[in-house]
Design a protein around this motif. Structure first.
Motif, mmCIF file in Angstrom:
data_model
loop_
_atom_site.group_PDB
_atom_site.id
_atom_site.type_symbol
_atom_site.label_atom_id
_atom_site.label_comp_id
_atom_site.label_asym_id
_atom_site.label_seq_id
_atom_site.Cartn_x
_atom_site.Cartn_y
_atom_site.Cartn_z
ATOM 1 N N LEU A 166 0.999 -1.216 0.024
ATOM 2 C CA LEU A 166 0.043 0.108 -0.025
ATOM 3 C C LEU A 166 1.064 1.361 -0.076
ATOM 4 O O LEU A 166 0.528 1.940 -0.598
ATOM 5 N N LYS A 167 1.788 1.246 0.703
ATOM 6 C CA LYS A 167 2.918 2.135 0.968
ATOM 7 C C LYS A 167 3.400 2.771 -0.370
ATOM 8 O O LYS A 167 3.909 3.610 -0.920
ATOM 9 N N SER A 168 3.762 1.664 -1.213
ATOM 10 C CA SER A 168 4.425 1.690 -2.560
ATOM 11 C C SER A 168 3.843 2.332 -3.424
ATOM 12 O O SER A 168 4.128 2.922 -4.299
ATOM 13 N N LYS A 169 2.214 2.328 -3.269
ATOM 14 C CA LYS A 169 1.368 3.178 -4.094
ATOM 15 C C LYS A 169 0.740 4.514 -3.295
ATOM 16 O O LYS A 169 -0.028 4.980 -3.950
ATOM 17 N N ASN A 170 1.756 4.833 -2.428
ATOM 18 C CA ASN A 170 1.304 6.176 -1.603
ATOM 19 C C ASN A 170 -0.078 6.101 -1.044
ATOM 20 O O ASN A 170 -0.831 7.167 -1.110
ATOM 21 N N LEU A 171 -0.367 4.965 -0.694
ATOM 22 C CA LEU A 171 -1.695 4.789 -0.040
ATOM 23 C C LEU A 171 -1.631 4.475 1.327
ATOM 24 O O LEU A 171 -1.000 3.515 1.909
ATOM 25 N N SER A 172 -2.273 5.282 2.514
ATOM 26 C CA SER A 172 -2.221 5.398 3.808
ATOM 27 C C SER A 172 -3.302 4.111 4.053
ATOM 28 O O SER A 172 -4.052 3.752 3.088
ATOM 29 N N TRP A 173 -3.255 3.516 5.348
ATOM 30 C CA TRP A 173 -4.211 2.335 5.482
ATOM 31 C C TRP A 173 -5.765 2.863 5.396
ATOM 32 O O TRP A 173 -6.462 2.348 4.938
ATOM 33 N N ARG A 174 -5.831 4.284 6.111
ATOM 34 C CA ARG A 174 -7.158 4.661 5.895
ATOM 35 C C ARG A 174 -7.531 4.968 4.464
ATOM 36 O O ARG A 174 -8.963 4.690 4.319
ATOM 37 N N ASN A 175 -6.852 5.526 3.747
ATOM 38 C CA ASN A 175 -7.385 6.020 2.360
ATOM 39 C C ASN A 175 -7.517 4.737 1.558
ATOM 40 O O ASN A 175 -8.431 4.457 0.669
ATOM 41 N N ALA A 176 -6.676 3.780 1.969
ATOM 42 C CA ALA A 176 -7.137 2.305 1.080
ATOM 43 C C ALA A 176 -8.188 1.681 1.263
ATOM 44 O O ALA A 176 -8.993 1.216 0.441
ATOM 45 N N MET A 177 -8.731 1.758 2.885
ATOM 46 C CA MET A 177 -10.081 1.325 3.056
ATOM 47 C C MET A 177 -10.950 2.051 2.684
ATOM 48 O O MET A 177 -11.938 1.416 2.550
ATOM 49 N N ILE A 178 -10.672 3.381 2.589
ATOM 50 C CA ILE A 178 -11.996 4.152 2.119
ATOM 51 C C ILE A 178 -12.011 3.904 0.535
ATOM 52 O O ILE A 178 -13.238 3.667 0.238
ATOM 53 N N GLN A 179 -11.040 3.610 -0.425
ATOM 54 C CA GLN A 179 -11.199 3.052 -1.634
ATOM 55 C C GLN A 179 -11.806 1.980 -1.668
ATOM 56 O O GLN A 179 -12.435 1.445 -2.614
ATOM 57 N N ALA A 180 -11.531 1.061 -0.642
ATOM 58 C CA ALA A 180 -12.309 -0.326 -0.779
ATOM 59 C C ALA A 180 -13.687 -0.389 -0.112
ATOM 60 O O ALA A 180 -14.266 -1.457 -0.106
ATOM 61 N N GLU A 181 -14.159 0.929 0.077
ATOM 62 C CA GLU A 181 -15.458 1.119 0.722
ATOM 63 C C GLU A 181 -15.707 0.566 2.051
ATOM 64 O O GLU A 181 -16.912 0.055 2.560
ATOM 65 N N TYR A 182 -14.671 0.572 2.875
ATOM 66 C CA TYR A 182 -14.877 0.248 4.483
ATOM 67 C C TYR A 182 -14.462 1.467 5.114
ATOM 68 O O TYR A 182 -13.718 2.360 4.796
ATOM 69 N N ASN A 183 -14.731 1.506 6.367
ATOM 70 C CA ASN A 183 -14.657 2.542 7.393
ATOM 71 C C ASN A 183 -13.884 1.777 8.352
ATOM 72 O O ASN A 183 -14.061 1.247 9.284
ATOM 73 N N SER A 184 -12.651 2.538 8.228
ATOM 74 C CA SER A 184 -11.257 1.717 9.142
ATOM 75 C C SER A 184 -11.690 2.381 10.512
ATOM 76 O O SER A 184 -10.919 1.642 11.377
ATOM 77 N N THR A 185 -12.441 3.264 10.946
ATOM 78 C CA THR A 185 -12.416 3.728 12.310
ATOM 79 C C THR A 185 -13.485 3.180 13.062
ATOM 80 O O THR A 185 -13.331 3.070 14.240
ATOM 81 N N ARG A 186 -14.267 2.291 12.432
ATOM 82 C CA ARG A 186 -15.346 1.234 13.038
ATOM 83 C C ARG A 186 -14.834 0.008 13.240
ATOM 84 O O ARG A 186 -15.220 -0.893 12.368
ATOM 85 N N LEU A 187 -13.720 -0.066 14.345
ATOM 86 C CA LEU A 187 -13.009 -1.322 14.508
ATOM 87 C C LEU A 187 -13.918 -2.086 15.101
ATOM 88 O O LEU A 187 -14.902 -1.944 15.784
ATOM 89 N N GLY A 188 -13.917 -3.728 14.550
ATOM 90 C CA GLY A 188 -14.711 -4.755 14.882
ATOM 91 C C GLY A 188 -15.804 -5.004 14.285
ATOM 92 O O GLY A 188 -16.636 -5.929 14.450
ATOM 93 N N ASP A 189 -16.296 -3.863 13.436
ATOM 94 C CA ASP A 189 -17.489 -4.172 12.604
ATOM 95 C C ASP A 189 -17.319 -5.469 11.708
ATOM 96 O O ASP A 189 -16.182 -5.581 11.305
ATOM 97 N N LYS A 190 -18.445 -5.776 11.548
ATOM 98 C CA LYS A 190 -18.390 -7.193 10.808
ATOM 99 C C LYS A 190 -18.587 -6.819 9.242
ATOM 100 O O LYS A 190 -19.173 -5.781 8.978
ATOM 101 N N ILE A 191 -18.266 -7.853 8.468
ATOM 102 C CA ILE A 191 -18.553 -7.735 7.104
ATOM 103 C C ILE A 191 -19.472 -8.783 6.467
ATOM 104 O O ILE A 191 -19.365 -10.031 6.975
ATOM 105 N N CYS A 192 -20.744 -8.412 6.102
ATOM 106 C CA CYS A 192 -21.566 -9.239 5.488
ATOM 107 C C CYS A 192 -21.146 -10.754 4.840
ATOM 108 O O CYS A 192 -20.093 -10.484 4.050
ATOM 109 N N GLN A 193 -21.292 -11.859 5.171
ATOM 110 C CA GLN A 193 -21.041 -13.017 4.572
ATOM 111 C C GLN A 193 -21.534 -13.619 3.401
ATOM 112 O O GLN A 193 -21.320 -14.725 3.024
ATOM 113 N N TYR A 194 -22.636 -12.759 2.936
ATOM 114 C CA TYR A 194 -23.170 -13.439 1.827
ATOM 115 C C TYR A 194 -22.566 -13.118 0.606
ATOM 116 O O TYR A 194 -21.550 -12.137 0.541
#
Length: 256
Positions: A166-194
């Motif tokens: 991620l760093k090699s593409k100048n992506l922070s953890w937060r920005n990468a998660m945003i682009q993946a459509e996840y909210n990295s600040t809501r730790l422990g949230d579950k992801i639908c398994q469907y």
């Protein structure tokens, strides 16, 4: 400055190049030209004050060297695609094991491995050539994990793409998660398994988001309507004896 080249002369040159094998030299032009429609190259060159090299550029006809280079590129792309189909990625070891030509070193020095991998649209082993693929893999990795981890947890689990990638593409953890459509600040949230659902929701015993839970219930009801009494009794006994731990039993049942 060379004089303007006539379109008719360019068309005749292209016909000659086609007969010559896809490229032209001055000698090949004279050999394959229509002698009723065109003059010899030396005559044309002196009259129009133009070199054969400049003429090829204007006519957009490959020289012998360019033609050879283009054929080499096509061969490299074919080799890379075959390797990618077999292994899901390309790397030096597998390329050399297949005894492909040109050599890996030649490709690296002449064209660049990453550049050719990008043109061939293949994946380099342990290396991402574009951000879209990296984000797609991140999205899948988080879904398979089933919850939103901290940056450190993700790194310790050695999931792909790595934090280093991620760093090699100048992506922070937060920005990468945003682009993946996840909210990295809501730790422990579950992801639908469907299947193919990536909705993030508050941690609970549920496996699915509200929308997918309705789908699952509908699928299970349809299954119950279609199974035999014996199978229904078996399922009921299993629920009584083992319980629907983490909702997994019913989820497995709907997939039968």
């Amino acid at each position: 400055m060379p004089n303007k080249v006539e379109d008719s002369f360019i068309e005749e040159a292209k016909k000659a190049a086609k007969q010559a094998g896809g490229y032209l030299t001055a000698e090949l032009f004279d050999q394959f030209r229509d002698k009723k429609k065109t003059v010899a190259w030396d005559t044309y060159s002196r009259k129009n004050k133009i070199t054969f090299r400049d003429f090829l550029k204007i006519a957009k006809i490959p020289s012998k060297d360019q033609h050879k280079l283009n054929k080499t590129k096509i061969q490299i792309i074919q080799n890379f695609k075959l390797l990618n189909i077999t292994y899901g990625y390309i790397d030096k070891k597998n390329y050399e094991d297949q005894k492909y030509t040109p050599s890996w070193e030649y490709i690296s020095d002449r064209f660049g491995i990453e550049k050719m991998a990008c043109i061939a649209e293949v994946k380099l082993k342990n290396k991402y050539i574009d951000i879209d693929t990296m984000i797609s893999d991140l999205k899948i990795s988080i879904k398979e994990l089933g919850y939103i981890p901290t940056r450190q947890q993700y790194d310790e689990l050695k999931l792909k793409p790595s934090i280093k990638s991620l760093k090699s593409k100048n992506l922070s953890w937060r920005n990468a998660m945003i682009q993946a459509e996840y909210n990295s600040t809501r730790l422990g949230d579950k992801i639908c398994q469907y299947d193919r659902c990536y909705v993030q929701f508050e941690a609970s015993e549920k496996l699915f988001c509200d929308t997918c839970e309705k789908k699952v219930k509908s699928e299970i009801n349809k299954l119950i309507d279609s199974i035999s009494l014996k199978d229904a009794q078996s399922l009921l006994r299993e629920l009584i004896n083992e319980g629907n731990v983490d909702h997994k039993l019913l989820d497995e049942t709907r997939k039968r």
